[in-house]
Design an enzyme around this catalytic site. Structure first.
Site, PDB file in Angstrom:
ATOM      1  N   SER A 188      44.087  35.017  34.828  1.00 21.54           N
ATOM      2  CA  SER A 188      44.266  36.373  33.806  1.00 21.54           C
ATOM      3  C   SER A 188      45.338  36.087  33.070  1.00 21.54           C
ATOM      4  O   SER A 188      45.720  35.336  32.843  1.00 21.54           O
ATOM      5  CB  SER A 188      44.910  36.783  35.001  1.00 21.54           C
ATOM      6  OG  SER A 188      44.849  38.282  34.418  1.00 21.54           O
TER       7      SER A 188
ATOM      8  N   TYR B 277      50.280  39.060  41.667  1.00 21.61           N
ATOM      9  CA  TYR B 277      49.547  39.067  40.345  1.00 21.61           C
ATOM     10  C   TYR B 277      49.819  38.212  39.768  1.00 21.61           C
ATOM     11  O   TYR B 277      49.084  37.640  39.696  1.00 21.61           O
ATOM     12  CB  TYR B 277      48.729  40.659  40.354  1.00 21.61           C
ATOM     13  CG  TYR B 277      47.312  39.729  39.378  1.00 21.61           C
ATOM     14  CD1 TYR B 277      46.184  39.996  39.984  1.00 21.61           C
ATOM     15  CD2 TYR B 277      47.874  40.160  38.088  1.00 21.61           C
ATOM     16  CE1 TYR B 277      45.224  39.451  39.555  1.00 21.61           C
ATOM     17  CE2 TYR B 277      46.174  39.980  36.946  1.00 21.61           C
ATOM     18  CZ  TYR B 277      45.528  40.077  38.222  1.00 21.61           C
ATOM     19  OH  TYR B 277      44.284  39.360  37.285  1.00 21.61           O
TER      20      TYR B 277
HETATM   21  N1  LIG Z   1      38.120  42.093  36.410  1.00 26.77           N
HETATM   22  C1  LIG Z   1      39.249  42.089  35.469  1.00 26.77           C
HETATM   23  O1  LIG Z   1      39.354  42.661  35.102  1.00 26.77           O
HETATM   24  C2  LIG Z   1      39.922  40.215  36.139  1.00 26.77           C
HETATM   25  C3  LIG Z   1      41.108  40.317  34.417  1.00 26.77           C
HETATM   26  C4  LIG Z   1      41.800  39.087  34.404  1.00 26.77           C
HETATM   27  C5  LIG Z   1      41.803  38.797  35.948  1.00 26.77           C
HETATM   28  N2  LIG Z   1      40.328  38.950  36.592  1.00 26.77           N
HETATM   29  C6  LIG Z   1      40.556  37.866  38.115  1.00 26.77           C
HETATM   30  O2  LIG Z   1      39.011  37.585  38.165  1.00 26.77           O
HETATM   31  C7  LIG Z   1      38.846  37.364  39.481  1.00 26.77           C
HETATM   32  C8  LIG Z   1      37.338  38.037  40.195  1.00 26.77           C
HETATM   33  O3  LIG Z   1      37.890  39.455  39.195  1.00 26.77           O
HETATM   34  P1  LIG Z   1      36.001  40.701  39.262  1.00 26.77           P
HETATM   35  O4  LIG Z   1      37.202  41.861  38.373  1.00 26.77           O
HETATM   36  O5  LIG Z   1      34.934  39.875  39.461  1.00 26.77           O
HETATM   37  O6  LIG Z   1      36.682  41.068  41.183  1.00 26.77           O
HETATM   38  P2  LIG Z   1      35.348  41.481  42.287  1.00 26.77           P
HETATM   39  O7  LIG Z   1      35.003  42.906  40.975  1.00 26.77           O
HETATM   40  O8  LIG Z   1      36.355  42.947  42.874  1.00 26.77           O
HETATM   41  O9  LIG Z   1      34.933  40.931  42.721  1.00 26.77           O
HETATM   42  C9  LIG Z   1      36.047  39.728  43.538  1.00 26.77           C
HETATM   43  C10 LIG Z   1      35.492  39.025  44.413  1.00 26.77           C
HETATM   44  O10 LIG Z   1      36.325  38.090  46.059  1.00 26.77           O
HETATM   45  C11 LIG Z   1      35.885  37.621  46.583  1.00 26.77           C
HETATM   46  N3  LIG Z   1      36.292  37.523  47.856  1.00 26.77           N
HETATM   47  C12 LIG Z   1      37.757  39.081  47.666  1.00 26.77           C
HETATM   48  N4  LIG Z   1      38.421  38.506  48.729  1.00 26.77           N
HETATM   49  C13 LIG Z   1      37.413  37.332  49.654  1.00 26.77           C
HETATM   50  C14 LIG Z   1      38.086  36.370  50.257  1.00 26.77           C
HETATM   51  N5  LIG Z   1      38.777  36.512  51.614  1.00 26.77           N
HETATM   52  N6  LIG Z   1      37.164  35.800  50.545  1.00 26.77           N
HETATM   53  C15 LIG Z   1      35.815  35.795  50.238  1.00 26.77           C
HETATM   54  N7  LIG Z   1      35.986  36.295  49.057  1.00 26.77           N
HETATM   55  C16 LIG Z   1      36.487  36.589  48.521  1.00 26.77           C
HETATM   56  C17 LIG Z   1      34.863  39.630  47.050  1.00 26.77           C
HETATM   57  O11 LIG Z   1      33.958  39.322  48.188  1.00 26.77           O
HETATM   58  P3  LIG Z   1      33.771  39.705  49.042  1.00 26.77           P
HETATM   59  O12 LIG Z   1      34.782  41.479  49.067  1.00 26.77           O
HETATM   60  O13 LIG Z   1      32.161  39.957  49.789  1.00 26.77           O
HETATM   61  O14 LIG Z   1      34.151  39.010  49.835  1.00 26.77           O
HETATM   62  C18 LIG Z   1      33.815  39.067  45.268  1.00 26.77           C
HETATM   63  O15 LIG Z   1      32.970  38.325  45.104  1.00 26.77           O
HETATM   64  C19 LIG Z   1      39.625  37.451  40.088  1.00 26.77           C
HETATM   65  O16 LIG Z   1      41.001  37.124  40.376  1.00 26.77           O
HETATM   66  C20 LIG Z   1      40.458  38.593  38.679  1.00 26.77           C
HETATM   67  O17 LIG Z   1      42.288  39.020  39.811  1.00 26.77           O
HETATM   68  C21 LIG Z   1      40.101  40.389  36.509  1.00 26.77           C
END
Ligand SMILES: NC(=O)c1ccc[n+]([C@@H]2O[C@H](COP(=O)([O-])OP(=O)(O)OC[C@H]3O[C@@H](n4cnc5c(N)ncnc54)[C@H](OP(=O)(O)O)[C@@H]3O)[C@@H](O)[C@H]2O)c1
Length: 244
Positions: free
Chosen positions: A143, A156
């Site tokens: 991130s 975070y």
């Molecule tokens: N979106 C943003 O603006 C952003 C910016 C910077 C960084 N990030 C980082 O990028 C990563 C992905 O974020 P995203 O925005 O794509 O989030 P998202 O749409 O909420 O997807 C998160 C994924 O992680 C899975 N997950 C969560 N806990 C889990 C567990 N215990 N075991 C297995 N799978 C798990 C969820 O699937 P299930 O619920 O089906 O398990 C889902 O597939 C995160 O680390 C986030 O902090 C995001």
């Protein structure tokens, strides 16, 4: 030759878009997340190349069982994308030790366990006549919070700094084996995570799409496979992006 990728967080957001992009490009994809129903609908046209694996990546036993299924599906793995994660922003005084620990376990420890358990599959030599196969790639989704200071993100931001350190250390440990580890650090992306986290409609309008971030992840993988190496990419939205 079959190229196999393992993608965590594949039921939603960045992980889902990356799994779909890799499938479109002809990869075989082992897709991990807890919600199996979402994994099974990832790519109806590519069922033969998709292995949906419902698992909690913070649970060592579930992760091992998933890796065993991958091994019996395909013996070697050429790319790993670790995108399972979460987010919350809260003042320190409103953050419990259990919440802090959960964030670190999902963001950092699960990536450590994933790579450790997949190493034998990454190390499978795929080259002909004793030659090493193409280089293998591990991409950790980090991130902007590992580069820029935001308030209220003790859990975070510290975990995302951990991801950066993990990627650097794993790369130094594995590069001699032809395995390179890189980090993709996005700014705001419109996903389930940001839609449930209280970001304004205006901020989300200007956010990146998951597919744009997936394109950067695939670029990192292809750069490594072609013999180059980009250790990290900071991928920010064009409009309204800040970077101090
Ligand atoms: N979106 C943003 O603006 C952003 C910016 C910077 C960084 N990030 C980082 O990028 C990563 C992905 O974020 P995203 O925005 O794509 O989030 P998202 O749409 O909420 O997807 C998160 C994924 O992680 C899975 N997950 C969560 N806990 C889990 C567990 N215990 N075991 C297995 N799978 C798990 C969820 O699937 P299930 O619920 O089906 O398990 C889902 O597939 C995160 O680390 C986030 O902090 C995001």
């Amino acid at each position: 030759m079959t190229s196999v990728a393992v993608v965590t967080g594949a039921s939603s957001g960045i992980g889902r878009a990356t799994a779909q992009r890799l499938l479109r490009e002809g990869w075989h994809v082992a897709a991990l997340a807890r919600r199996g129903d979402k994994l099974r609908t990832l790519a109806p046209a590519a069922q033969g190349r998709l292995l949906p694996l419902p698992a909690d990546v913070t649970d060592e036993l579930e992760l091992r069982a998933a890796v065993a299924e991958i091994r019996s599906w395909r013996p070697g793995v050429q790319a790993v994308v670790a995108s399972a994660g979460d987010f919350f922003a809260r003042p320190m005084t409103a953050t419990t030790a259990a919440e802090f620990e959960r964030m670190w376990r999902l963001t950092v420890e699960a990536k450590f366990l994933l790579v450790r358990e997949l190493l034998p599959l990454l190390e499978v030599a795929t080259g002909a006549a004793g030659q090493p196969g193409p280089r293998r790639a591990i991409i950790h989704v980090g991130s902007l919070a590992a580069f820029q200071d935001f308030g209220n993100e003790s859990a975070y931001a510290s975990a995302m700094h951990g991801v950066r350190g993990l990627a650097r250390s794993q790369d130094a440990e594995l590069r001699g084996k032809g395995i390179r580890v890189a980090m993709l650090a996005p700014g705001l992306v419109k996903t389930e995570l940001t839609e449930r986290s209280g970001f304004s409609a205006r901020a989300l309008e200007q956010a990146l799409t998951p597919d744009a971030v997936a394109a950067s992840i695939v670029f990192l993988i292809e750069t490594i496979r072609a013999g180059g190496y980009i250790p990290e990419i900071l991928h920010l939205p064009g409009a309204g992006a800040t970077f101090a």
